[in-house]
Scaffold this motif. Structure first.
Motif, PDB file in Angstrom:
ATOM      1  N   UNK A  10       0.821  -1.218   0.000  1.00 42.31           N
ATOM      2  CA  UNK A  10       0.000   0.000   0.000  1.00 42.31           C
ATOM      3  C   UNK A  10       0.854   1.267   0.000  1.00 42.31           C
ATOM      4  N   UNK A  11       2.154   1.085  -0.184  1.00 46.10           N
ATOM      5  CA  UNK A  11       3.108   2.194  -0.264  1.00 46.10           C
ATOM      6  C   UNK A  11       2.999   3.132   0.934  1.00 46.10           C
ATOM      7  N   UNK A  12       2.979   2.545   2.100  1.00 44.77           N
ATOM      8  CA  UNK A  12       2.919   3.337   3.334  1.00 44.77           C
ATOM      9  C   UNK A  12       4.309   3.406   3.942  1.00 44.77           C
ATOM     10  N   UNK A  13       4.766   4.621   4.205  1.00 47.49           N
ATOM     11  CA  UNK A  13       6.088   4.811   4.794  1.00 47.49           C
ATOM     12  C   UNK A  13       6.025   4.822   6.318  1.00 47.49           C
ATOM     13  N   UNK A  14       4.918   5.282   6.845  1.00 47.27           N
ATOM     14  CA  UNK A  14       4.755   5.411   8.298  1.00 47.27           C
ATOM     15  C   UNK A  14       4.508   4.021   8.912  1.00 47.27           C
ATOM     16  N   UNK A  15       5.183   3.707  10.003  1.00 43.22           N
ATOM     17  CA  UNK A  15       4.951   2.399  10.632  1.00 43.22           C
ATOM     18  C   UNK A  15       3.559   2.321  11.262  1.00 43.22           C
ATOM     19  N   UNK A  16       3.128   1.096  11.530  1.00 42.50           N
ATOM     20  CA  UNK A  16       1.823   0.875  12.136  1.00 42.50           C
ATOM     21  C   UNK A  16       1.804   1.426  13.560  1.00 42.50           C
ATOM     22  N   UNK A  17       0.634   1.815  14.007  1.00 38.90           N
ATOM     23  CA  UNK A  17       0.453   2.294  15.366  1.00 38.90           C
ATOM     24  C   UNK A  17       0.746   1.173  16.364  1.00 38.90           C
ATOM     25  N   UNK A  18       0.294  -0.030  16.018  1.00 42.16           N
ATOM     26  CA  UNK A  18       0.537  -1.199  16.864  1.00 42.16           C
ATOM     27  C   UNK A  18       0.473  -2.455  16.000  1.00 42.16           C
ATOM     28  N   UNK A  19       0.966  -3.524  16.520  1.00 40.13           N
ATOM     29  CA  UNK A  19       1.006  -4.798  15.793  1.00 40.13           C
ATOM     30  C   UNK A  19      -0.407  -5.289  15.469  1.00 40.13           C
ATOM     31  N   UNK A  20      -1.344  -5.006  16.371  1.00 40.94           N
ATOM     32  CA  UNK A  20      -2.736  -5.404  16.149  1.00 40.94           C
ATOM     33  C   UNK A  20      -3.329  -4.696  14.934  1.00 40.94           C
ATOM     34  N   UNK A  21      -2.955  -3.435  14.728  1.00 44.93           N
ATOM     35  CA  UNK A  21      -3.417  -2.708  13.539  1.00 44.93           C
ATOM     36  C   UNK A  21      -2.898  -3.399  12.281  1.00 44.93           C
ATOM     37  N   UNK A  22      -1.631  -3.758  12.292  1.00 48.38           N
ATOM     38  CA  UNK A  22      -1.037  -4.446  11.142  1.00 48.38           C
ATOM     39  C   UNK A  22      -1.757  -5.769  10.885  1.00 48.38           C
ATOM     40  N   UNK A  23      -2.050  -6.511  11.936  1.00 50.08           N
ATOM     41  CA  UNK A  23      -2.758  -7.784  11.782  1.00 50.08           C
ATOM     42  C   UNK A  23      -4.145  -7.566  11.192  1.00 50.08           C
ATOM     43  N   UNK A  24      -4.876  -6.591  11.740  1.00 50.55           N
ATOM     44  CA  UNK A  24      -6.220  -6.304  11.254  1.00 50.55           C
ATOM     45  C   UNK A  24      -6.203  -5.927   9.775  1.00 50.55           C
ATOM     46  N   UNK A  25      -5.310  -5.020   9.410  1.00 53.68           N
ATOM     47  CA  UNK A  25      -5.257  -4.565   8.020  1.00 53.68           C
ATOM     48  C   UNK A  25      -4.805  -5.679   7.079  1.00 53.68           C
ATOM     49  N   UNK A  26      -3.964  -6.571   7.547  1.00 51.39           N
ATOM     50  CA  UNK A  26      -3.590  -7.734   6.747  1.00 51.39           C
ATOM     51  C   UNK A  26      -4.793  -8.644   6.502  1.00 51.39           C
ATOM     52  N   UNK A  27      -5.600  -8.834   7.539  1.00 49.65           N
ATOM     53  CA  UNK A  27      -6.811  -9.650   7.375  1.00 49.65           C
ATOM     54  C   UNK A  27      -7.750  -8.988   6.367  1.00 49.65           C
TER      55      UNK A  27
END
Length: 154
Positions: A10-27
């Motif tokens: 998704x060409x995002x340079x900013x890291x995720x707020x938390x690991x759970x956000x990354x997991x949710x968005x991956x799902x």
């Protein structure tokens, strides 16, 4: 920790707020990818995923069928207008609706022979599609995925 694949996708340079956000968005991203493939498959049969889901529910219910409320409760994805969903399936002669002999206020829907034949034609090709969709997972990872998804639901 290495940046995940999703950041690049998704060409995002900013890291995720938390690991759970990354997991949710991956799902969410994965669901969209898988759903698009399924939509293309169902288009060949002139069905939506929701219509297919309802046909499967009614096939499982057997010849006695189900009332609208119970059929809606069993759906994988919520559809606020089950009556219109039934209308569309009935027009195609895939389901039949009739009043309950026990309570005339209750309308029961059941799958027709035509609906059963359509599902029968779809069963094997759809299973093959799911196998292709999950081909990147070992049997162990597939089990872990199923367990993880089930752990997220109440």
């Amino acid at each position: 920790m290495m940046p995940g694949k999703l950041l690049q996708e998704i060409a995002q340079a900013k890291p995720w707020t938390c690991r759970e956000e990354e997991a949710f968005l991956n799902i969410a991203r994965t669901y969209e990818y898988l759903a698009q493939t399924l939509s293309e498959f169902f288009r060949e049969y002139h069905l939506s995923m929701t219509q297919y889901n309802m046909l499967r529910i009614l096939r499982g219910a057997g010849p006695e069928g189900l009332n609208c409320t119970e059929a809606a409760r069993r759906m994988i994805t919520h559809d606020p207008d089950v009556t219109r969903l039934f209308d569309r399936l009935e027009v195609r002669r895939l389901i039949l609706r009739k009043r309950s002999s026990v309570d005339r206020r209750v309308v029961l829907a059941s799958i027709t022979e035509h609906g059963l034949e359509l599902l029968s034609q779809m069963d094997e090709p759809l299973c093959d599609l799911h196998v292709r969709q999950m081909a990147g997972l070992t049997p162990e990872k597939l089990e872990t995925l199923i367990e993880a998804c089930e752990a997220l639901r109440p």
